[in-house]
Design a protein around this motif. Structure first.
Motif, short mmCIF file in Angstrom:
data_model
loop_
_atom_site.label_atom_id
_atom_site.label_comp_id
_atom_site.label_asym_id
_atom_site.label_seq_id
_atom_site.Cartn_x
_atom_site.Cartn_y
_atom_site.Cartn_z
N LEU A 7 -17.93 6.69 18.58
CA LEU A 7 -18.89 6.38 19.63
C LEU A 7 -18.18 5.80 20.84
N PHE A 8 -18.48 6.34 22.02
CA PHE A 8 -17.93 5.80 23.27
C PHE A 8 -19.05 5.12 24.04
N SER A 38 -24.14 13.86 23.74
CA SER A 38 -24.50 12.76 24.63
C SER A 38 -25.89 12.25 24.30
N THR A 39 -25.99 10.93 24.13
CA THR A 39 -27.31 10.30 24.01
C THR A 39 -27.64 9.53 25.29
N ASP A 40 -26.78 9.67 26.30
CA ASP A 40 -26.97 9.00 27.59
C ASP A 40 -28.05 9.72 28.39
N PRO A 41 -29.10 9.02 28.80
CA PRO A 41 -30.16 9.69 29.58
C PRO A 41 -29.65 10.34 30.86
N VAL A 130 -17.44 14.01 15.03
CA VAL A 130 -18.51 14.03 16.02
C VAL A 130 -18.26 12.86 16.97
N VAL A 131 -18.07 13.20 18.25
CA VAL A 131 -17.85 12.19 19.29
C VAL A 131 -19.16 12.02 20.04
N VAL A 132 -19.59 10.78 20.22
CA VAL A 132 -20.88 10.50 20.87
C VAL A 132 -20.64 9.77 22.18
#
Length: 396
Positions: A7-8, A38-41, A130-132
């Protein structure tokens, strides 16, 4: 076999999306099957690669795939059924229909479902890693705390979900068809509780790591220290810190530009010297914005310098550990407290740890429940709370 999870996160604008994309590109170039999501809006992951991305997994290059999680679509698909079940429960318990509608608007449900989608991708795909690309720090802390927070919320509303709720609701129903609806609700709550426990397990797994991205500025560094502590309170490991946009050293050059660079670099190095947050990598500021695979791979070479991007994931001592020291026991927590305000309190079978207003209840193991807190100490490795056997309870 499950994928490794990396996670970044970091303060908004520090370059975490670009570094997450660069890391995934380097992993794929090294022969691993990598997925970056990406979970960034803000949804700028596609911009880093220079391609359009959506919620469907897209192949970027050989061994490299990417996607942007769409929490709103997940809410429409997944949450609607359970929300209907909860309205049934509340209405059956005598709650007014309008109140039931409000009570089933669960805060953070979009982020929670985004995290559940990440878990699905970790366990359901052919990926090695998996990179997030998470949202900014505050949103990420809220996101990563949600499984535990929602579990507590459900436990207060529906204690011991499957057994107690099913029996209580079936008794309220009074007839067969209604009892079937209550059973369906209890099953849905049970599945949600199980999913939350699995999410919690994923986040605290040794195969999960967090990379904190920052720029060498005092305000950003202070927030990063608080983030390390907040994550440790949740049992989540920070396996590395990435310092982005370090200005190049001008060497022996002279002139106004060189003087400015030398002054700025000296300020940045002073910030780095004060961090003391464990393994740290640095990336120099680039004249051009790194967009597209070639530029991202070049950035990754600067970042990792030939090392494996996964080095450090799962490394280090346990975040919470209990050891015996002579006639006492120590509960050790790997917390970087620094100048933060720290408060400890014993609350029944829990130890309440509060750092800068962020509180964590740590359930004590049965051994320590029969002990008294006799002291606490802070050192470079974290917090050590000392316990001594309570003579009134020790033989029970």
């Amino acid at each position: 076999m499950s994928a490794r999870l990396l996670l970044f996160t970091g303060k908004g604008g520090v370059g975490k999306t670009t570094l997450a994309a660069a890391t995934s590109a380097a992993l794929a170039a090294g022969g691993r099957k990598a997925l970056v999501v990406s979970t960034d809006p803000a949804h700028s992951l596609g911009d880093a690669f220079g391609i359009a991305l959506g919620s469907a997994v897209t192949e970027v290059d050989a061994g490299l795939h990417a996607a942007q999680v769409d929490p709103r679509a997940l809410v429409d698909e997944t949450w609607r059924e359970l929300r209907g079940h909860l309205r049934t429960v509340l209405a059956g318990a005598g709650v007014d229909e309008l109140d039931a509608e409000e009570l089933t608007v669960l805060p953070g449900v979009e982020e929670l479902l985004a995290l559940a989608e990440v878990r699905r991708l970790v366990h359901g795909g052919p990926w090695d890693v998996v990179v997030v690309d998470c949202g900014p720090t505050a949103e990420t802390l809220r996101l990563l705390a949600l499984p535990e927070a929602v579990s507590s919320y459900l436990e207060r509303l529906f204690p011991t979900h499957r057994r107690v709720v099913r029996g209580l609701l079936a008794g309220l129903a009074g007839n067969g068809s209604s009892a079937e609806r209550w059973d369906a609700t209890a099953d849905a709550l049970g599945r949600l509780a199980e999913n939350l426990a699995q999410l919690r397990g994923l986040l605290t797994s040794p195969s999960t790591g967090v990379r904190l991205v920052l720029t060498p500025e005092r305000v950003v560094a202070a927030e990063t220290r608080r983030t390390v502590t907040a994550l440790a309170l949740q049992g989540i490991r920070v396996d590395g810190v990435v310092v982005n946009r370090l200005v190049p050293h001008p060497g022996a050059e002279s002139g106004p530009a060189a003087t400015w660079l030398r002054t700025r670099r000296t300020e940045q190095e002073a910030v780095l010297a004060s961090l003391d947050l464990g393994p740290m990598r640095t990336v120099e500021h680039r004249a051009g914005e790194p967009v597209g695979l070639p530029a991202l791979l070049e950035l990754a070479d600067d970042l990792y310098r030939g090392a494996d991007p996964l080095d450090g994931v799962g490394a280090g001592a346990p975040l919470i550990d209990v050891v015996r020291v002579d006639d006492e026991y120590e509960l050790r927590l790997a917390l970087v407290v620094g100048d933060s305000e720290l408060d400890l309190a014993r609350v029944g079978d829990d130890l309440a740890v509060t750092v800068d207003g962020r509180r964590k209840l740590i359930t004590l193991p049965s051994l320590l429940r029969r002990c008294l807190v006799v002291g606490a100490e802070l050192d470079d490795t974290g917090l050590a709370v000392r316990f001594r056997p309570d003579p009134d309870l020790w033989m029970r």
